[in-house]
Design a protein around this motif. Sequence first.
Motif, PDB file in Angstrom:
ATOM      1  N   VAL A  46      39.440  46.730  44.533  1.00  0.00           N
ATOM      2  CA  VAL A  46      39.626  46.843  43.418  1.00  0.00           C
ATOM      3  C   VAL A  46      38.357  47.067  42.265  1.00  0.00           C
ATOM      4  O   VAL A  46      38.588  46.992  41.252  1.00  0.00           O
ATOM      5  CB  VAL A  46      40.578  45.704  42.497  1.00  0.00           C
ATOM      6  CG1 VAL A  46      41.811  45.543  43.329  1.00  0.00           C
ATOM      7  CG2 VAL A  46      39.841  44.329  42.781  1.00  0.00           C
ATOM      8  N   SER A  88      46.567  43.016  39.048  1.00  0.00           N
ATOM      9  CA  SER A  88      46.941  43.738  40.283  1.00  0.00           C
ATOM     10  C   SER A  88      47.844  42.994  41.216  1.00  0.00           C
ATOM     11  O   SER A  88      47.649  41.914  41.236  1.00  0.00           O
ATOM     12  CB  SER A  88      45.531  44.159  40.917  1.00  0.00           C
ATOM     13  OG  SER A  88      45.556  44.710  42.263  1.00  0.00           O
ATOM     14  N   THR A 123      46.319  48.721  43.262  1.00  0.00           N
ATOM     15  CA  THR A 123      45.377  49.503  42.021  1.00  0.00           C
ATOM     16  C   THR A 123      45.997  48.472  40.501  1.00  0.00           C
ATOM     17  O   THR A 123      46.671  48.415  40.081  1.00  0.00           O
ATOM     18  CB  THR A 123      46.050  50.767  41.589  1.00  0.00           C
ATOM     19  OG1 THR A 123      45.784  51.640  43.166  1.00  0.00           O
ATOM     20  CG2 THR A 123      45.236  51.544  40.690  1.00  0.00           C
ATOM     21  N   PRO A 124      44.854  48.073  40.127  1.00  0.00           N
ATOM     22  CA  PRO A 124      44.919  47.370  38.669  1.00  0.00           C
ATOM     23  C   PRO A 124      45.496  48.169  37.334  1.00  0.00           C
ATOM     24  O   PRO A 124      45.174  49.177  37.369  1.00  0.00           O
ATOM     25  CB  PRO A 124      43.540  46.611  38.286  1.00  0.00           C
ATOM     26  CG  PRO A 124      42.674  47.595  39.258  1.00  0.00           C
ATOM     27  CD  PRO A 124      43.295  48.364  40.362  1.00  0.00           C
TER      28      PRO A 124
END
Length: 657
Positions: free
Chosen positions: A156, A203, A214-215
């Motif tokens: 991330v 996330s 995926t944040p």
Amino acid sequence: MNLNNYMVHLSLCILISFMSYSQEKRLEKADESFNRFAFVDARKIYLQVAESGYESLELFKKLGDSYYFNAQLEEAVTWYEKLTSNYAEEIDPEYLFRYSQSLKSVERYDEADKVMEKFITLTGNDQRAEYFMNTRDYLKFIEMQSGKFRLLKLSVNSKFSDYAPSFDNQGQLVFASSRGGGSGMTKTIHEWNEMPFLDLFASNMIAANGILQTPKKLKGKINSKFHESSTSFSQDGKTVYFTRNNYTKKKLGSNTQGTILLKIYRATLEENKWTNIEELPFNSDEYSVAHPALTADGTKLYFASDMPDSRGLSDLYVVDINTDGTFGEPKNLGDKINTEGRETFPYVSDSGRLYFASDGHIGLGGLDVFVAVPEGLDEFSIPYNVGKPVNSDEDDFTFVLNETTKIGYFASNRSGGKGNDDIYSFKQTGELITECNQYVTGVVTDATSKEKLEEVEVILMDDKNNELQRTTTGKDGKYKFDLECDIAYIVRATKATYTPTETLLTTNNVLEFEHDLALQLTQGRLDGRKEFRRGDDLALILDLEPIYFDLNKFLIRPDAEVELQQIIAALKEYPQLKIDVRSHTDSRADDNYNMLLSEKRAKSTIKYIIEKGGIDPSRVTGRGYGETALVNKCSNGVECSDEEHQLNRRSEFIVVE
């Protein structure tokens, strides 16, 4: 001087004066940037001035600081080195501490320790100096602590700054990032480090392995055009405490110097959006309040601040949260936790352990992560470095841990990352050392032949002669006991046909420490004497040092305790033995006063033997003799040294039965 030479000289003077004036103006401009924490802008000017050959105490200080406070410790080394070399007698001791920390970042630990030794001589009572003195073997301890965590892959991170992970209690990890928003636009560049301002992202977590999806930016009014970071969520996930620049109701605040500081805010979750944003009542425009950490039951909030009663650059505090949502008075966590350095980014696990980052406690360099164990209401143990691989020679901080899954996260600016700061995931694989561990080891030998003795009973007792542990030596004559820190012990060795011996041992508060205590036994002596003659001085038979007292005092001195323990051992070895304690003074002071003082010394000695040794009071008598039985010429009116007078301030132990 001819006219041509004069004109050349005058031109040079004007040029030098102009250059000096020009440098000063440039430095003034750089200082303005530095004072508002625009370190990168200031550094560009400082570097240009330094490269032109200009040198000064202030220039080297600020160049070093511009790197140090941006966590670029390797680059800070060069300028702090110049500072300490060229201005050794003028620098503030604080710069020695920063130099030591920076040296650790390039693993020059021996040099870092020498700089800290100089720091200690100049500061004396600084908490960081005390921690260094108590943990001189800190690298050994960190190695013992290391390997309790295994780093996991994480995808991330961005090329910007990503840090301050926290659990939102709804299956997400929330963290701060300067990567920008969903529109692809980034916020204003921050002067401190020329990075975009931070926003909060979330996330989804895959709990089994710490992987994050995926944040996405948090929804609602929680993100502004300024910094947001360091969140902490209530157990139901519907209340969040977070850090933001001093920006309330679309109004930006600053302190009296015009600097924008940090505050803690609270928000609630409504329809999947964060709203009802309010700043906490103990915030201030004049100091920062940041990095909230909520306890599992939601009744206490820990945070970092440089408020007026802080002792360092930032201290850790705790405040009660009342049932109606109001707050008590913030309380400083005290000297066990806080130092004159930076204590910051607290996190309280579900079990109540306090994790935080510090550069004041002794570590590997920069900020290290430490853990302290709860020991009562708002009280914690001394902090323990959590070791590698969480800690490195760079800044390591914002540690969080799910104690059920053993999955956790932290941030670091170590090399090999993707951006300025990166988040790392880990799995805890072992229990941390969270108590002070000390040991005593030694070899028992014959005092005459120096041969190692086997079948010696070695007994560990407390200072009241209560037995704690017992062991028997083998052919190598060795023994070993586990000890607690800051405790007084007695180590006794006994063997048939040998005189028992005892030694007083007081442990220190070094986290991992081994005391080497060799013991010697003398053959015969007590065991060779089936009976004592009346009138014998037991101190002479046992070859004891005299039991001395301080001038005008009757309290038992530590050196006397060692000898008295041997008197106690003899009384226990021979249950029929009875003694008379005879205490004496020197000739100074009035005769009547000396008689009274010697009576007190006799009573103090008898009390020690009875209470510390558990000896029947009927076996120990005694009285004071004042100055009536001097052992030398030092009677009234005779000039003597302090050492000669000392010989008369004594106690004797005469066998009466």
